[in-house]
Write an enzyme that holds these catalytic residues in place. Sequence first.
Site, short mmCIF file in Angstrom:
data_model
loop_
_atom_site.label_atom_id
_atom_site.label_comp_id
_atom_site.label_asym_id
_atom_site.label_seq_id
_atom_site.Cartn_x
_atom_site.Cartn_y
_atom_site.Cartn_z
N THR A 1 36.27 36.48 39.94
CA THR A 1 35.57 35.26 40.30
C THR A 1 35.19 35.27 41.99
OG1 THR A 1 37.43 34.10 39.05
CG2 THR A 1 36.42 32.77 41.03
N LYS B 1 32.85 28.79 36.52
CA LYS B 1 34.43 29.29 36.89
C LYS B 1 34.77 28.35 38.29
CE LYS B 1 38.30 31.01 37.14
NZ LYS B 1 38.60 32.69 37.20
N LYS C 1 41.22 31.54 47.87
CA LYS C 1 39.60 32.35 48.06
C LYS C 1 38.76 31.36 47.05
CE LYS C 1 39.19 35.33 45.27
NZ LYS C 1 38.41 35.46 43.80
#
Length: 297
Positions: free
Chosen positions: A104, A179, A247
């Site tokens: 990701t 995502k 993150k």
Amino acid sequence: MTEQAVNQESVIGFIGTGIMGASMAGHLLEAGYRVNVYNRTKSRADGLVTKGAVWNESPKAVAEQSDIILTMLGYPADVEEVYLGESGLLRQARPNAVLIDMTTSSPSLAKRLELEALSKGLRVLDAPVSGGDVGAKEARLSIMVGGAAETFEAVLPLFERMGKNIVHQGGAGSGQFTKMCNQIAIASNMIGVSEALAYAKRSGLDPNKVLKSIETGAAGSWSLSNLGPRIIKGDFAPGFYVKHFIKDIKIAIESAEEMGLTLPGLALARSLYEQAIEQGNENNGTQALYKVIFKEE
């Protein structure tokens, strides 16, 4: 550029054999592919080597000996280093190799990787996944893919060994944008899951009975059904690390700002997960948000 479909003679490289990557690479081994592996912490690849994977001493070595290379890394900075560094994959890969980043990461970085790859006669896809450690172990990940449709079709058999819901979303970066949609939905949902279970416990209800009543109704979600039981048991082991989730939240907020979009729910989730990290939960699973919400009297 002619696309050649993956077959049993294809040599697969897999870089990043952590909580999810080890299971994903394992499924490719079980399917009969030759798999070259590398991980910064070698011991995390030992189980795969025992099953027949070939250990490589560096990403460069993987690139030199593989037709298709998959990466499952931690942060965009790791992706940039592994792909674009002096000994990076885009410098070392075989001609016509396919590179698939399943980390990701940043949509803008995914677009940059495609441009760099095309200039070198290589093909690249961004293919982040959702489903956590359980989805990886059971080969039922959701895989969101960006990049050329022809390349996607060529490597689809590999994706089918690791996931069940596999969708080509569009051009380079589309997988990462998708995502981010997934992470945005999860972020606010995890607040709701944590608050609901905290409320149940404080009110004197049996949280397991509450979960049984609400998980199949309008409140139902993957997080409620899969992480709710872990919260109730006090199991905060990572299926997906808090440090990696924060993150992802930062990537989503930054990309939203670039598009002129404000996401107040995600901003709240970010502040709460930052509190979770301050409490020392960076290496726990995302369900550790419950510890921020519920405080014992």
